[in-house]
Scaffold this motif. Structure first.
Motif, PDB file in Angstrom:
ATOM      1  N   ASP A 191      40.108 -22.603   3.996  1.00 15.90           N
ATOM      2  CA  ASP A 191      41.404 -20.879   3.630  1.00 15.90           C
ATOM      3  C   ASP A 191      40.893 -20.546   4.975  1.00 15.90           C
ATOM      4  N   ALA A 192      40.229 -20.302   5.901  1.00 11.55           N
ATOM      5  CA  ALA A 192      39.897 -19.420   6.415  1.00 11.55           C
ATOM      6  C   ALA A 192      40.195 -19.743   8.020  1.00 11.55           C
ATOM      7  N   LEU A 193      39.998 -21.445   7.959  1.00 14.73           N
ATOM      8  CA  LEU A 193      40.821 -21.491   9.425  1.00 14.73           C
ATOM      9  C   LEU A 193      42.140 -21.851   9.464  1.00 14.73           C
ATOM     10  N   ASN A 194      42.591 -21.816   7.713  1.00  8.49           N
ATOM     11  CA  ASN A 194      44.276 -22.080   7.655  1.00  8.49           C
ATOM     12  C   ASN A 194      45.058 -20.649   8.513  1.00  8.49           C
ATOM     13  N   LEU A 195      44.249 -19.730   8.084  1.00  4.76           N
ATOM     14  CA  LEU A 195      44.510 -18.492   8.036  1.00  4.76           C
ATOM     15  C   LEU A 195      43.727 -17.323   9.666  1.00  4.76           C
ATOM     16  N   LEU A 196      43.217 -18.384  10.233  1.00  4.77           N
ATOM     17  CA  LEU A 196      43.118 -18.347  11.784  1.00  4.77           C
ATOM     18  C   LEU A 196      44.453 -18.721  12.228  1.00  4.77           C
ATOM     19  N   PHE A 197      44.393 -20.070  11.748  1.00  5.94           N
ATOM     20  CA  PHE A 197      46.166 -20.719  12.558  1.00  5.94           C
ATOM     21  C   PHE A 197      47.100 -19.807  12.444  1.00  5.94           C
ATOM     22  N   GLU A 198      47.353 -19.708  11.464  1.00  7.90           N
ATOM     23  CA  GLU A 198      48.494 -18.859  11.072  1.00  7.90           C
ATOM     24  C   GLU A 198      48.512 -17.860  11.966  1.00  7.90           C
TER      25      GLU A 198
END
Ligand code: ADP
Ligand code: MG
Length: 441
Positions: A191-198
């Motif tokens: 979840d957190a990494l998805n936000l970083l990529f977003e």
């Protein structure tokens, strides 16, 4: 709580290069010192007292160091201390191209080249999986500061690349926060990494629409950690945040030969980085009472994250080529100044009154169950421990009155009623009292 005095830690990381200037940059055997030699300018003759050698001593030199070892040296301790309540800040400082983004975010193409942000997220979630006695929540925000404008990298953008919410930096007793900045709850590492990529994608979109370059802005990725756990009947709540900052390129204006928009950007960057430097010098001076945090958005946002009550680490990213020696010198000077600052990190504990009430209610209900069990074992299952209603009070009063008048010989009393007699101080003869007591058991 007794705070332990600490220094800000500063490291230098050298970007690998085939043209490493061995005569200009020399590392000490302690892996902490770095010396810079610049040959005297021959044209200026022999009488030239311009300083040509500089020696710097930092907390570590990261030369030919992997992303993993860099993380272990720079970030691991700070992240584990954030998990017990200490705020932490890691900043990468240096000229464009020196490896700040590589250090902070890393190269996305290969997993082993991931940087400090994904590794910190991983460490936090690993610790959560292991923790048994606390309830931990993690939230994330990603802020960009471009030309003194705040930009939310995790909110829905308008076509101009700007967030539709007007953001502002607000000081409050608990610290500084950015009003309008979206903060997202994340339940796991993915979840957190998805936000970083977003956020990274939004950074690129904003770059196109605003015609800017990512090295022109400061980016702050923040991990907010809240752990709740019980200490006797209190619910204790520990809040901390980790700021992971990729600063704008620190190169000097003259070198870039810029004009127009680029000149404006460079002026904003130079201003905010030099304010950052001023703040650092002011923080290092124990006699200084006023620290002018509000003079730029960057320093204002970092008010509770620089020195003071949190752990702070700086990574000065430098290029190893002779061509960049002036910038290298300036980054090393900045890193050395950071080391002058003393900090006194403290744990941010609060007591959660709502949680405490809930915990006490739960405890009361458990105790009631236990009492009921105990009462049924001794054949007193009709006893209730709830407060008496008005109707019950009136009924007991009337029975006691009738009993004392001699109208009735027996009264239907419970343990509560005996307490009632004590609380209402109803006068009874010892015979009446004994009688009442024997009829209640
Ligand atoms: P900055 O963010 O300071 O402008 P970057 O992190 O974008 O610089 O680095 C510039 C280039 O150099 C990138 O292609 C990056 O992958 C590479 N690079 C930087 N540091 C290293 C390193 N330590 N090892 C390997 N490649 C690196
Ligand atoms: Mg960069």
């Amino acid at each position: 709580m007794h705070a332990v005095e600490k220094k800000v830690r500063a490291f230098v990381r050298v970007k690998p290069t085939a043209q490493f200037a061995q005569d200009v940059i020399k590392f000490g055997p302690d892996n902490k010192s770095i010396d810079i030699y610049i040959k005297k300018d021959a044209k200026k003759g022999v009488v030239n007292n311009k300083q040509t050698d500089w020696s710097f001593k930092l907390d570590g030199v990261l030369h030919n160091t992997s992303q993993e070892l860099t993380y272990e040296t720079v970030a691991k301790k700070l992240v584990s201390e954030a998990l017990v309540g200490y705020n932490g800040t890691i900043m990468c400082y240096g000229q464009t191209g020196a490896g700040k983004t590589y250090t902070m975010t890393g190269a996305t193409a290969e997993y082993k080249h991931r940087g400090i942000i994904p590794r910190a997220v991983q460490q936090v979630f690993k610790a959560i999986t292991r923790s048994v006695d606390s309830f931990i929540t993690v939230r994330i925000s990603y802020l960009e500061i471009y030309n003194e404008t705040l930009c939310d990298l995790l909110s829905t953008m308008t076509s101009s690349g700007a967030s539709d919410v007007q953001m502002a930096i607000v000081d409050c007793p608990q610290g500084v926060y950015v009003k309008g900045l979206s903060i997202h709850s994340v339940s796991d590492e993915e979840d957190a990494l998805n936000l970083l990529f977003e956020g990274e994608t939004n950074r690129v979109i904003a770059e196109h629409t605003l015609n800017k370059n990512s090295s022109r802005s400061h980016c702050i990725f923040t991990i907010y950690i809240q752990s709740r756990f019980r200490v006797l009947s209190d619910v204790r709540c520990i809040n901390s945040k980790i700021n992971l900052i990729d600063l704008a390129g620190s190169e000097r204006l003259s070198k870039t030969g810029s004009e127009g928009r680029v000149l404006k950007e460079a002026a904003y960057i130079n201003k905010s980085l030099s304010f950052l430097e001023q703040i650092i010098i002011a923080l290092a001076d124990p006699k200084r009472e006023h620290i002018p945090f509000r003079q730029s958005k960057l320093t204002h946002v970092l008010k509770d994250s620089l020195g003071g009550k949190c752990n702070t680490v700086l990574v000065a990213n430098i290029c190893g080529e002779a061509l960049h020696v002036e910038e290298t010198l300036s980054s090393l000077r900045f890193a050395t100044r950071m080391k002058w600052i003393t900090t006194e990190p403290v744990i941010n504990v609060t007591y959660d009154s709502e949680g405490t009430v809930k915990a006490l209610e739960k405890e009361i209900s458990l105790l009631k169950q236990e009492l009921a069990m105990h009462d049924s074992l001794v054949n007193r299952s009709s006893v209730t421990y709830d407060p008496l209603t008005d109707v019950q009070v009136a009924e007991i009063k009337s029975q006691i009155h009738k009993y004392l008048q001699g109208d009735i010989d027996e009264i239907d009393l419970t343990v509560h009623s005996m307490e009632f007699i004590t609380v209402y101080q109803i006068p009874l003869s010892s015979k009446q009292y004994m009688h009442l007591q024997s009829s209640t058991v």
